[in-house]
Design a protein around this motif. Structure first.
Motif, PDB file in Angstrom:
ATOM      1  N   MET A   1      43.544  43.773  53.155  1.00 17.53           N
ATOM      2  CA  MET A   1      43.204  45.150  52.810  1.00 17.53           C
ATOM      3  C   MET A   1      44.217  45.694  51.799  1.00 17.53           C
ATOM      4  O   MET A   1      45.417  45.499  51.952  1.00 17.53           O
ATOM      5  CB  MET A   1      43.200  46.024  54.073  1.00 17.53           C
ATOM      6  N   HIS A   2      43.722  46.353  50.771  1.00 11.49           N
ATOM      7  CA  HIS A   2      44.584  46.921  49.750  1.00 11.49           C
ATOM      8  C   HIS A   2      45.532  47.948  50.384  1.00 11.49           C
ATOM      9  O   HIS A   2      45.129  48.702  51.280  1.00 11.49           O
ATOM     10  CB  HIS A   2      43.729  47.586  48.674  1.00 11.49           C
ATOM     11  N   PRO A   3      46.787  48.009  49.933  1.00  7.65           N
ATOM     12  CA  PRO A   3      47.735  48.964  50.525  1.00  7.65           C
ATOM     13  C   PRO A   3      47.256  50.414  50.507  1.00  7.65           C
ATOM     14  O   PRO A   3      47.473  51.158  51.477  1.00  7.65           O
ATOM     15  CB  PRO A   3      48.991  48.781  49.663  1.00  7.65           C
ATOM     16  N   LEU A   4      46.604  50.844  49.420  1.00  8.65           N
ATOM     17  CA  LEU A   4      46.082  52.205  49.374  1.00  8.65           C
ATOM     18  C   LEU A   4      45.015  52.425  50.444  1.00  8.65           C
ATOM     19  O   LEU A   4      44.980  53.465  51.109  1.00  8.65           O
ATOM     20  CB  LEU A   4      45.501  52.493  47.991  1.00  8.65           C
ATOM     21  N   LEU A   5      44.133  51.441  50.596  1.00  8.75           N
ATOM     22  CA  LEU A   5      43.091  51.553  51.612  1.00  8.75           C
ATOM     23  C   LEU A   5      43.700  51.552  53.011  1.00  8.75           C
ATOM     24  O   LEU A   5      43.252  52.286  53.902  1.00  8.75           O
ATOM     25  CB  LEU A   5      42.093  50.409  51.465  1.00  8.75           C
ATOM     26  N   ASN A   6      44.709  50.757  53.201  1.00  6.18           N
ATOM     27  CA  ASN A   6      45.372  50.695  54.498  1.00  6.18           C
ATOM     28  C   ASN A   6      45.941  52.055  54.889  1.00  6.18           C
ATOM     29  O   ASN A   6      45.814  52.488  56.051  1.00  6.18           O
ATOM     30  CB  ASN A   6      46.480  49.650  54.458  1.00  6.18           C
ATOM     31  N   ILE A   7      46.568  52.753  53.941  1.00  3.79           N
ATOM     32  CA  ILE A   7      47.094  54.089  54.219  1.00  3.79           C
ATOM     33  C   ILE A   7      45.948  55.061  54.484  1.00  3.79           C
ATOM     34  O   ILE A   7      46.035  55.934  55.371  1.00  3.79           O
ATOM     35  CB  ILE A   7      47.965  54.580  53.052  1.00  3.79           C
TER      36      ILE A   7
ATOM     37  N   VAL B   1      49.723  60.338  53.775  1.00  2.00           N
ATOM     38  CA  VAL B   1      49.687  59.730  52.446  1.00  2.00           C
ATOM     39  C   VAL B   1      51.017  59.914  51.728  1.00  2.00           C
ATOM     40  O   VAL B   1      51.552  58.977  51.107  1.00  2.00           O
ATOM     41  CB  VAL B   1      48.536  60.322  51.609  1.00  2.00           C
ATOM     42  N   GLN B   2      51.573  61.117  51.813  1.00  2.00           N
ATOM     43  CA  GLN B   2      52.797  61.407  51.066  1.00  2.00           C
ATOM     44  C   GLN B   2      53.993  60.583  51.540  1.00  2.00           C
ATOM     45  O   GLN B   2      54.926  60.358  50.762  1.00  2.00           O
ATOM     46  CB  GLN B   2      53.121  62.900  51.168  1.00  2.00           C
ATOM     47  N   LYS B   3      53.971  60.132  52.779  1.00  2.73           N
ATOM     48  CA  LYS B   3      55.062  59.284  53.257  1.00  2.73           C
ATOM     49  C   LYS B   3      55.147  57.985  52.450  1.00  2.73           C
ATOM     50  O   LYS B   3      56.230  57.441  52.234  1.00  2.73           O
ATOM     51  CB  LYS B   3      54.867  58.969  54.741  1.00  2.73           C
ATOM     52  N   SER B   4      53.999  57.484  52.029  1.00  2.00           N
ATOM     53  CA  SER B   4      53.967  56.242  51.244  1.00  2.00           C
ATOM     54  C   SER B   4      53.818  56.477  49.752  1.00  2.00           C
ATOM     55  O   SER B   4      54.297  55.677  48.946  1.00  2.00           O
ATOM     56  CB  SER B   4      52.814  55.354  51.739  1.00  2.00           C
ATOM     57  N   TYR B   5      53.142  57.566  49.374  1.00  2.00           N
ATOM     58  CA  TYR B   5      52.868  57.831  47.962  1.00  2.00           C
ATOM     59  C   TYR B   5      53.186  59.291  47.643  1.00  2.00           C
ATOM     60  O   TYR B   5      52.283  60.113  47.449  1.00  2.00           O
ATOM     61  CB  TYR B   5      51.404  57.514  47.645  1.00  2.00           C
TER      62      TYR B   5
END
Length: 266
Positions: free
Chosen positions: A1-7, A55-59
């Motif tokens: 799974m893509h990292p963005l999708l995972n988040i 989301v903001q925690k990762s991006y």
């Protein structure tokens, strides 16, 4: 799974859990009116803020377009969020609602998540990688005839009388020419059902991008089509959507066309 999708999945599940925790406290939930037949609850706002924080925690540098808080940030990546699609259903204890999250990069949809917290069904999609329901590959239905199709819709209850009259003509035609019509009241979930083959087609007038973005990508990744009422690629701008497998989509466009007003054609 893509990292963005995972988040996105993590954020949707967290928001869904928050929503479910409040389902037995409906009498105590604060509700505001945004407009005619348009409500927002404190649960919508809490779920949206939880998604954004996740989301903001990762991006931390990504931007957002969210139903309740609007646009924020300026970045190539934009998260499109409907924290509780089907608020009216939720407030009445009617068990059809979901969380919808999409990721757009430079104006193109790349990832989508739709989570039904009551059924705990997770629909996901990534551009070029297909779409899944709980990890199983989805495909649109193979129904070829409109007379055998089960189609979904949504009532344009906030529309002007002219638009409502046009829609009622479409609905009458659909009731006469399809197998049956369903109106559950959560457009994002309806679109996920088209992607999964549970509905053969869908149309609605006056949706917002956060209602449609994730589900539209899923349908496209599952071999289906998503257009505006005229069959063009203008649904993101107009909010008018026709979706389905290729045969049913084509038939729905022909069914709808005689009832279009000038404003609905543009």
């Amino acid at each position: 799974m893509h990292p963005l999708l995972n988040i996105g999945v993590r954020a949707a599940r967290r928001a869904g859990d928050l929503i479910v925790r409040h389902i037995n406290q409906l009498d105590a939930i604060k509700v505001d009116t945004k407009g005619r037949n348009d409500f927002v609850s404190e649960v919508d706002r809490m779920a949206e803020q939880d998604i954004i924080r996740t989301v903001q925690k990762s991006y931390p540098d990504h931007a957002f377009l969210a139903e309740e808080s609007g646009s924020s940030g300026d970045a190539e990546y934009v998260w499109i969020i409907d924290p509780l699609d089907g608020t009216t259903n939720f407030l009445h204890g009617f068990p059809v609602f979901c969380v919808s999250i999409a990721v757009m990069h430079r104006g193109r949809l790349e990832h989508g998540v739709i989570y039904d917290p009551l059924r705990q069904e997770l629909f996901t999609a990534s551009r070029g990688a297909g779409a899944t329901l709980d990890g199983r590959r989805m495909r649109v239905s193979e129904t070829r005839l409109l007379s055998k199709a089960l189609v979904g819709t949504g009532f344009p209850f906030r529309s002007e009388p002219e638009t409502l009259d046009a829609y009622m003509g479409m609905l009458r035609a659909a009731l006469c020419e399809t197998s049956d019509v369903r109106r559950p009241g959560a457009a994002a979930l309806d679109l996920a059902y088209v992607a999964a083959g549970r509905l053969d087609g869908f149309w609605e007038i006056g949706l917002n991008l956060w209602d449609v973005a994730a589900g539209a990508l899923m349908i496209q990744e599952c071999g289906g089509l998503v257009t505006d009422l005229g069959g063009r690629d203008g649904w993101q701008q107009s909010g008018h959507v026709v979706a389905g497998n290729p045969k049913v989509h084509e038939a729905l466009l022909k069914l709808i066309e005689p009832h279009l007003t000038p404003s609905l054609r543009s």
